[in-house]
Design a protein around this motif. Structure first.
Motif, short mmCIF file in Angstrom:
data_model
loop_
_atom_site.label_atom_id
_atom_site.label_comp_id
_atom_site.label_asym_id
_atom_site.label_seq_id
_atom_site.Cartn_x
_atom_site.Cartn_y
_atom_site.Cartn_z
N ARG A 247 0.71 -1.16 -0.07
CA ARG A 247 -0.01 -0.09 0.12
C ARG A 247 0.92 1.28 0.23
N TRP B 145 -0.45 2.87 -5.24
CA TRP B 145 -1.44 2.05 -5.41
C TRP B 145 -2.92 2.65 -5.50
N TRP B 146 -3.00 3.70 -4.74
CA TRP B 146 -4.16 4.45 -4.73
C TRP B 146 -4.24 5.45 -5.77
N ASN C 63 -5.48 3.24 -8.68
CA ASN C 63 -6.94 2.83 -8.61
C ASN C 63 -7.63 3.96 -9.11
N CYS D 18 -7.26 3.83 -13.00
CA CYS D 18 -8.00 2.98 -13.69
C CYS D 18 -9.35 3.24 -13.63
N LEU E 179 -9.13 -2.73 -12.22
CA LEU E 179 -7.95 -3.22 -11.58
C LEU E 179 -8.17 -4.26 -10.63
N PRO F 27 -6.43 -5.72 -7.54
CA PRO F 27 -5.35 -5.76 -6.60
C PRO F 27 -5.07 -7.18 -6.12
#
Length: 139
Positions: free
Chosen positions: A56, A60-61, A64, A67, A74, A76
């Motif tokens: 994380r 990563w965010w 997100n 996408c 996505l 994960p």
């Protein structure tokens, strides 16, 4: 001028106390750039699937949101996935792109020869890796 500073849209702090703060404007701009990386550099289209095997970290965010902007699905994955887990997810999802970091790349690379749908590989980190696109460089 009496105004309070704006609350951040994103505020991340790691165990060492390093911080990343993005305003709503910065998150919007970065996510548009990341969506363009996925669409243009990675050649993905609306409805394509991407497997992200990342801890994380802020990216990563960011990925997100990118996408969602681009209409890319996505999938994960945690950083605890084994090579067998990664292989299964790539095949079952028919993912066209995989995203990981420097630490997890060796496990990912070990299963890539059996991935018939994969078209692009994106790495999150400072170092370059042969055959991989680097997210930071492309942003």
């Amino acid at each position: 001028d009496g105004r309070k500073p704006a609350n951040p849209a994103f505020w991340w702090v790691n165990d060492e106390g390093q911080e990343v703060k993005w305003s709503f404007q910065e998150l919007g701009s970065l996510s548009r750039k990341a969506a363009n990386v996925l669409s243009e550099a990675c050649g993905l289209q609306r409805g394509d699937r991407v497997v992200a095997v990342l801890p994380r970290v802020p990216e990563w965010w960011l990925l997100n949101v990118a996408c969602m902007r681009a209409g890319i699905v996505l999938i994960p994955g945690t950083s605890q996935l084994t090579a067998k887990d990664i292989s299964y997810r790539l095949q079952a999802s028919k993912a066209k792109c995989i995203i990981t970091n420097d630490t997890l790349a060796p496990a990912v690379e070990s299963v890539l020869p059996g991935s018939q749908f994969l078209r692009s590989k994106l790495i999150v980190g400072q170092a370059s890796r042969d055959g991989w696109l680097n997210l930071k460089e492309l942003l």
